[in-house]
Write a protein that holds these residues in place. Structure first.
Motif, PDB file in Angstrom:
ATOM      1  N   ILE A  58       0.843  -1.199   0.000  1.00 41.12           N
ATOM      2  CA  ILE A  58       0.000   0.000   0.000  1.00 41.12           C
ATOM      3  C   ILE A  58       0.881   1.253   0.000  1.00 41.12           C
ATOM      4  O   ILE A  58       0.612   2.216  -0.722  1.00 41.12           O
ATOM      5  CB  ILE A  58      -0.961  -0.003   1.208  1.00 41.12           C
ATOM      6  N   ILE A  59       1.938   1.221   0.788  1.00 46.86           N
ATOM      7  CA  ILE A  59       2.875   2.356   0.839  1.00 46.86           C
ATOM      8  C   ILE A  59       3.601   2.478  -0.498  1.00 46.86           C
ATOM      9  O   ILE A  59       3.763   3.583  -1.029  1.00 46.86           O
ATOM     10  CB  ILE A  59       3.873   2.198   2.006  1.00 46.86           C
ATOM     11  N   ASP A  60       4.035   1.355  -1.056  1.00 45.45           N
ATOM     12  CA  ASP A  60       4.713   1.392  -2.360  1.00 45.45           C
ATOM     13  C   ASP A  60       3.814   2.020  -3.429  1.00 45.45           C
ATOM     14  O   ASP A  60       4.280   2.841  -4.230  1.00 45.45           O
ATOM     15  CB  ASP A  60       5.124  -0.018  -2.794  1.00 45.45           C
ATOM     16  N   ARG A  61       2.532   1.643  -3.447  1.00 43.78           N
ATOM     17  CA  ARG A  61       1.587   2.216  -4.416  1.00 43.78           C
ATOM     18  C   ARG A  61       1.397   3.716  -4.169  1.00 43.78           C
ATOM     19  O   ARG A  61       1.345   4.513  -5.108  1.00 43.78           O
ATOM     20  CB  ARG A  61       0.235   1.499  -4.354  1.00 43.78           C
ATOM     21  N   ARG A  62       1.284   4.079  -2.905  1.00 44.34           N
ATOM     22  CA  ARG A  62       1.104   5.501  -2.557  1.00 44.34           C
ATOM     23  C   ARG A  62       2.293   6.316  -3.059  1.00 44.34           C
ATOM     24  O   ARG A  62       2.117   7.387  -3.650  1.00 44.34           O
ATOM     25  CB  ARG A  62       0.951   5.649  -1.045  1.00 44.34           C
ATOM     26  N   ILE A  63       3.489   5.825  -2.828  1.00 42.50           N
ATOM     27  CA  ILE A  63       4.691   6.526  -3.283  1.00 42.50           C
ATOM     28  C   ILE A  63       4.708   6.602  -4.810  1.00 42.50           C
ATOM     29  O   ILE A  63       4.981   7.665  -5.381  1.00 42.50           O
ATOM     30  CB  ILE A  63       5.961   5.834  -2.747  1.00 42.50           C
ATOM     31  N   ARG A  64       4.405   5.503  -5.476  1.00 45.17           N
ATOM     32  CA  ARG A  64       4.415   5.474  -6.938  1.00 45.17           C
ATOM     33  C   ARG A  64       3.377   6.461  -7.511  1.00 45.17           C
ATOM     34  O   ARG A  64       3.654   7.204  -8.439  1.00 45.17           O
ATOM     35  CB  ARG A  64       4.139   4.065  -7.447  1.00 45.17           C
ATOM     36  N   ASP A  65       2.188   6.490  -6.908  1.00 46.58           N
ATOM     37  CA  ASP A  65       1.101   7.324  -7.429  1.00 46.58           C
ATOM     38  C   ASP A  65       1.227   8.793  -7.021  1.00 46.58           C
ATOM     39  O   ASP A  65       0.921   9.684  -7.814  1.00 46.58           O
ATOM     40  CB  ASP A  65      -0.254   6.793  -6.957  1.00 46.58           C
ATOM     41  N   LYS A  66       1.642   9.050  -5.796  1.00 47.29           N
ATOM     42  CA  LYS A  66       1.651  10.425  -5.277  1.00 47.29           C
ATOM     43  C   LYS A  66       3.035  11.076  -5.280  1.00 47.29           C
ATOM     44  O   LYS A  66       3.138  12.300  -5.192  1.00 47.29           O
ATOM     45  CB  LYS A  66       1.057  10.454  -3.875  1.00 47.29           C
ATOM     46  N   GLY A  67       4.088  10.280  -5.384  1.00 46.50           N
ATOM     47  CA  GLY A  67       5.438  10.831  -5.357  1.00 46.50           C
ATOM     48  C   GLY A  67       5.681  11.926  -6.379  1.00 46.50           C
ATOM     49  O   GLY A  67       6.170  13.012  -6.033  1.00 46.50           O
ATOM     50  N   PRO A  68       5.324  11.718  -7.633  1.00 43.46           N
ATOM     51  CA  PRO A  68       5.588  12.748  -8.635  1.00 43.46           C
ATOM     52  C   PRO A  68       4.812  14.053  -8.418  1.00 43.46           C
ATOM     53  O   PRO A  68       5.153  15.075  -9.006  1.00 43.46           O
ATOM     54  CB  PRO A  68       5.160  12.076  -9.947  1.00 43.46           C
ATOM     55  N   LEU A  69       3.790  14.045  -7.558  1.00 44.72           N
ATOM     56  CA  LEU A  69       3.010  15.261  -7.323  1.00 44.72           C
ATOM     57  C   LEU A  69       3.838  16.362  -6.668  1.00 44.72           C
ATOM     58  O   LEU A  69       3.498  17.542  -6.794  1.00 44.72           O
ATOM     59  CB  LEU A  69       1.775  14.951  -6.460  1.00 44.72           C
ATOM     60  N   LEU A  70       4.913  16.013  -5.967  1.00 44.95           N
ATOM     61  CA  LEU A  70       5.757  17.031  -5.336  1.00 44.95           C
ATOM     62  C   LEU A  70       6.959  17.420  -6.188  1.00 44.95           C
ATOM     63  O   LEU A  70       7.740  18.274  -5.794  1.00 44.95           O
ATOM     64  CB  LEU A  70       6.203  16.585  -3.938  1.00 44.95           C
ATOM     65  N   ASP A  71       7.110  16.806  -7.359  1.00 45.77           N
ATOM     66  CA  ASP A  71       8.186  17.218  -8.258  1.00 45.77           C
ATOM     67  C   ASP A  71       7.972  18.686  -8.606  1.00 45.77           C
ATOM     68  O   ASP A  71       6.874  19.094  -8.991  1.00 45.77           O
ATOM     69  CB  ASP A  71       8.180  16.377  -9.536  1.00 45.77           C
ATOM     70  N   GLY A  72       8.987  19.506  -8.407  1.00 43.73           N
ATOM     71  CA  GLY A  72       8.894  20.921  -8.723  1.00 43.73           C
ATOM     72  C   GLY A  72       8.190  21.758  -7.671  1.00 43.73           C
ATOM     73  O   GLY A  72       7.902  22.932  -7.914  1.00 43.73           O
ATOM     74  N   PHE A  73       7.929  21.208  -6.466  1.00 40.90           N
ATOM     75  CA  PHE A  73       7.263  21.978  -5.415  1.00 40.90           C
ATOM     76  C   PHE A  73       8.143  23.165  -5.015  1.00 40.90           C
ATOM     77  O   PHE A  73       9.356  23.019  -4.856  1.00 40.90           O
ATOM     78  CB  PHE A  73       7.013  21.073  -4.194  1.00 40.90           C
ATOM     79  N   PRO A  74       7.559  24.360  -4.875  1.00 43.29           N
ATOM     80  CA  PRO A  74       8.360  25.548  -4.553  1.00 43.29           C
ATOM     81  C   PRO A  74       9.196  25.381  -3.280  1.00 43.29           C
ATOM     82  O   PRO A  74       8.710  24.872  -2.272  1.00 43.29           O
ATOM     83  CB  PRO A  74       7.300  26.647  -4.356  1.00 43.29           C
TER      84      PRO A  74
END
Length: 190
Positions: free
Chosen positions: A18-34
């Motif tokens: 579940i954690i692996d899926r969360r990281i895979r799905d949500k990880g890229p959402l913080l790419d480029g965060f200010p």
């Protein structure tokens, strides 16, 4: 710069996929965060071979260019979602003593973190110098990130490294907590 980490301890029988899926799905959402220098999405499992953790953990580690980045993140929807799913964590922060970041940080597969108490009346300048020397040594040994910092509120110092492969530790060396890295979010320009 300022570093930050929070950690969620999960049940021993928790499905860490579940954690692996969360990281895979949500990880890229913080790419480029200010103001984010990097965020390492970290997990530790009781059953990991060679470096089993005493607990199942989900424990992201962040390095921010400015404190406003922490405020923007903690006040935003991403932190609201994770704390809604896993609970309200204690957020640890450290002032930066030293940070080496390799250009290929995105290839990190493992992380190590050691937190030590700072004894009362320590020579902080000497402690900082020794910590910086150890961080530079970790960089020479192949660390993609070698960070050391200090928390004067709790009188603790931290050493955090990202590695392309699991480092070998000699007898008598405290490796602290070892994690796997599921994703590394970087600034937009990286």
């Amino acid at each position: 710069m300022i570093a930050m980490q929070y950690s969620f301890t999960l049940p021993s029988d928790y499905d860490m996929d579940i954690i692996d899926r969360r990281i895979r799905d949500k990880g890229p959402l913080l790419d480029g965060f200010p103001r984010l220098r990097f965020k390492a999405y970290l997990a530790a499992r009781k059953q990991d071979e060679g470096f089993a953790s005493s607990e199942n953990l989900y424990a992201p580690f962040y390095l921010w260019d400015a404190p406003e980045g922490i405020d923007d993140f903690l006040s935003g929807p991403g932190f609201a979602a994770v704390s809604g799913d896993f609970g309200w964590p204690s957020v640890q922060t450290w002032m930066v003593w030293h940070s080496d970041i390799a250009a290929n940080i995105g290839t990190a597969k493992f992380a190590t973190r050691t937190i030590r108490a700072v004894p009362p009346h320590s020579d902080l300048a000497a402690l900082r110098a020794a910590s910086i020397a150890k961080a530079k040594s970790a960089s020479k040994a192949g660390a993609l990130v070698a960070f050391t910092g200090f928390d004067p509120t709790g009188w603790r110092q931290v050493k955090f490294c990202l590695w392309p492969r699991l480092p070998e530790f000699t007898a008598g060396v405290d490796a602290g907590q070892t994690y796997t890295v599921g994703h590394v979010s970087l600034p937009a320009s990286s």
